[in-house]
Motif scaffolding. Sequence first.
Motif, mmCIF file in Angstrom:
data_model
loop_
_atom_site.group_PDB
_atom_site.id
_atom_site.type_symbol
_atom_site.label_atom_id
_atom_site.label_comp_id
_atom_site.label_asym_id
_atom_site.label_seq_id
_atom_site.Cartn_x
_atom_site.Cartn_y
_atom_site.Cartn_z
ATOM 1 N N LEU A 155 -89.496 45.041 83.005
ATOM 2 C CA LEU A 155 -88.983 43.968 83.869
ATOM 3 C C LEU A 155 -90.132 43.131 84.432
ATOM 4 N N ALA A 156 -91.205 43.820 84.820
ATOM 5 C CA ALA A 156 -92.378 43.109 85.347
ATOM 6 C C ALA A 156 -92.971 42.203 84.263
ATOM 7 N N LEU A 157 -93.029 42.724 83.030
ATOM 8 C CA LEU A 157 -93.578 41.909 81.937
ATOM 9 C C LEU A 157 -92.698 40.690 81.656
ATOM 10 N N LEU A 208 -74.019 42.628 95.862
ATOM 11 C CA LEU A 208 -74.433 41.931 94.648
ATOM 12 C C LEU A 208 -74.626 42.924 93.501
ATOM 13 N N ALA A 209 -75.245 44.060 93.809
ATOM 14 C CA ALA A 209 -75.472 45.080 92.781
ATOM 15 C C ALA A 209 -74.141 45.608 92.249
ATOM 16 N N THR A 210 -73.176 45.828 93.150
ATOM 17 C CA THR A 210 -71.864 46.345 92.721
ATOM 18 C C THR A 210 -71.160 45.348 91.814
ATOM 19 N N VAL A 211 -71.139 44.077 92.224
ATOM 20 C CA VAL A 211 -70.472 43.055 91.399
ATOM 21 C C VAL A 211 -71.191 42.926 90.052
ATOM 22 N N PHE A 212 -72.515 42.959 90.071
ATOM 23 C CA PHE A 212 -73.306 42.842 88.845
ATOM 24 C C PHE A 212 -72.965 43.977 87.868
ATOM 25 N N TYR A 244 -79.610 48.683 91.937
ATOM 26 C CA TYR A 244 -79.455 49.192 93.294
ATOM 27 C C TYR A 244 -80.740 49.199 94.093
ATOM 28 N N ARG A 245 -81.858 49.269 93.383
ATOM 29 C CA ARG A 245 -83.137 49.222 94.097
ATOM 30 C C ARG A 245 -83.511 47.778 94.439
ATOM 31 N N ALA A 246 -83.173 46.840 93.546
ATOM 32 C CA ALA A 246 -83.689 45.477 93.683
ATOM 33 C C ALA A 246 -82.708 44.491 94.328
ATOM 34 N N LEU A 247 -81.404 44.799 94.290
ATOM 35 C CA LEU A 247 -80.423 43.825 94.777
ATOM 36 C C LEU A 247 -79.687 44.356 96.009
ATOM 37 N N PRO A 248 -79.149 43.423 96.869
ATOM 38 C CA PRO A 248 -78.308 43.866 97.979
ATOM 39 C C PRO A 248 -77.059 44.582 97.433
ATOM 40 N N GLY A 249 -76.516 45.528 98.206
ATOM 41 C CA GLY A 249 -75.421 46.388 97.741
ATOM 42 C C GLY A 249 -74.244 45.661 97.092
ATOM 43 N N VAL A 305 -85.937 43.308 76.230
ATOM 44 C CA VAL A 305 -85.806 44.126 77.443
ATOM 45 C C VAL A 305 -84.379 44.681 77.556
ATOM 46 N N PHE A 306 -83.384 43.815 77.364
ATOM 47 C CA PHE A 306 -81.992 44.269 77.500
ATOM 48 C C PHE A 306 -81.567 45.186 76.353
ATOM 49 N N MET A 307 -82.161 44.998 75.167
ATOM 50 C CA MET A 307 -81.789 45.832 74.013
ATOM 51 C C MET A 307 -82.537 47.161 73.993
ATOM 52 N N THR A 308 -83.398 47.374 74.971
ATOM 53 C CA THR A 308 -84.146 48.639 74.997
ATOM 54 C C THR A 308 -84.009 49.370 76.348
ATOM 55 N N THR A 309 -83.159 48.839 77.238
ATOM 56 C CA THR A 309 -82.989 49.465 78.561
ATOM 57 C C THR A 309 -81.544 49.938 78.709
ATOM 58 N N SER A 310 -81.363 51.222 78.910
ATOM 59 C CA SER A 310 -80.005 51.786 78.958
ATOM 60 C C SER A 310 -79.283 51.380 80.250
ATOM 61 N N TYR A 311 -77.966 51.506 80.215
ATOM 62 C CA TYR A 311 -77.135 51.104 81.357
ATOM 63 C C TYR A 311 -77.518 51.876 82.619
ATOM 64 N N ASN A 312 -77.777 53.181 82.472
ATOM 65 C CA ASN A 312 -78.156 54.005 83.633
ATOM 66 C C ASN A 312 -79.404 53.470 84.320
ATOM 67 N N ASN A 313 -80.365 53.044 83.513
ATOM 68 C CA ASN A 313 -81.591 52.489 84.082
ATOM 69 C C ASN A 313 -81.337 51.145 84.763
ATOM 70 N N ILE A 314 -80.448 50.350 84.160
ATOM 71 C CA ILE A 314 -80.102 49.052 84.772
ATOM 72 C C ILE A 314 -79.409 49.289 86.116
#
Lengths: 231, 275
Positions: free
Chosen positions: B36-38, B161-165, B154-159, B140-149
């Motif tokens: 994500l940083a890259l 927003l994260a739930t709707v996302f 939840y770490r990066a977005l307000p609650g 990035v999206f094709m190599t990152t599993s749903y659990n990691n997303i």
Amino acid sequence: MAHIHLEDGAFTPFWLIVWNLIALALIGIALMRLRKGKASPRKLAIASMCAAVGFAVFQIELPTPVGPAHMNFTPLIGILVGPSLGSVVVLVVNVFSAAIGHGGWGMIGPNSIVNIAEVVLAYYIFRLARIGLKRGYFWSGFSATSITLVISSLMVVLIVGMSEIQGSSITREQTINNMLVIAALNIATGLIEGVVTGYVAGFLGRVRPDLLEHLLPQEPHLHEVTPAGVT
Amino acid sequence: MSRRAYSSHVPDFRYITFFAETGKSVVHRMNPWTKLALLFFVVAYVTVLLDIYTMLFLLATSLTFYAVARLPLKVLLGWWSLPVLFVLSLSILYVFTEPGTSLGHLTLGRFTIGVTDQGLLLTAILLVKALAVVTFSLTVFMTTSYNNIVHIAYRALPGTLATVFLLTYRFMFETADEFSDILDAMHSRGGGLTKGIMGRSKTFAGIFGLGFVHAFERAENISKAMEARGFTGELPVTHQLRRPTYGGFALIAVALAVLVLAVISRYLDVDLIGW
């Protein structure tokens, strides 16, 4: 709907930061309002489903002589879920769109500003037409969507005109003149979307009037459904 | 995995998720925070840098990243058509009006439009920038599993927003299938989208209206099921994600250093390292 179809690298860092900060502030206001009103799980599920439908419709390109156009029912989403939740929905749609190259990552901010304006304006114009002017579902939906999309198309011209394309030496006036061609196309598509939204609003008004009940003054929030058999 | 999308030009999230969940490459094993940083740095590079050769190098790097992830190149070429279409359709903004040496012109009555070398160069730069970012973003999206997303959201977005996302991510497969069904049915009956949208707004409204009604009914059922299981508005995050490794931090540090150099070369010293 109006959408800035520019990819990353089109705007200068300065303008990118400016537009994204404005979008961040708008989303912050929407989230604060939602926290105050305590969004129920049902509201969140409905908003997410609206985002999924919006994203699905968003990817269906309508070929036109000047370039691709698309509908995504942003005004309808605003009418259905309200301005605060609608703002969150359009941000989510823009994030997923950026992930697949439908507008750049840096364009999430500028696009969210345009789309937030759409959900807010559509909600209040629909409410005014339906309650204040006592128009039917079709005319309320049509006028809310058409007026909103004309304004948002002009907002796109304003944002791109102010930011200019970096690396280009054409003047701001020329950029705005050129953008007006795209605005005309967006407005034409917006009128079609207005007709379709008017019919959809009429359809929903007949089939599921409860979905539009939150617009009535006595019921400011989404109608809560009692599970079958529970009184 | 069979693909099901509106066309080969629109990336299919089901297909993207399939690769994310089943891939075993080095990029799949890379820490999602590092990826994500890259991605952030790639977006920053194309925003700060203007030179086409640097952008071509960035595109080559993105393509290498994609290839190392063992993702299908043929599919990527199809998906490139979306950003290519956007860049080319918007080149109307500058390709005819950009000052420069005229490469050709067309006269229609009293009007003359011409293409200049600078206009074409600008189109090429924007095109390469767009492709570099899209390629990296898809990787990035094709190599990152749903659990990691879920964890990152939840770490990066307000609650809220994260739930709707995250709920949107779960719902989009069914809604995409539903709209694909509608479009398939329309095409099989000889209905064209352009012809249909102009002449048959009412039919389309019925289709889209029904789509919304189905979506609402599904959302209501899901929310009832979730509430019955104790859902209060925030999805529980059970999957934990480690911090980036030292190698990951080193990669991020190098990317940051390159960005600093890029900013200096653009705003302070244009002759720095020949950019």
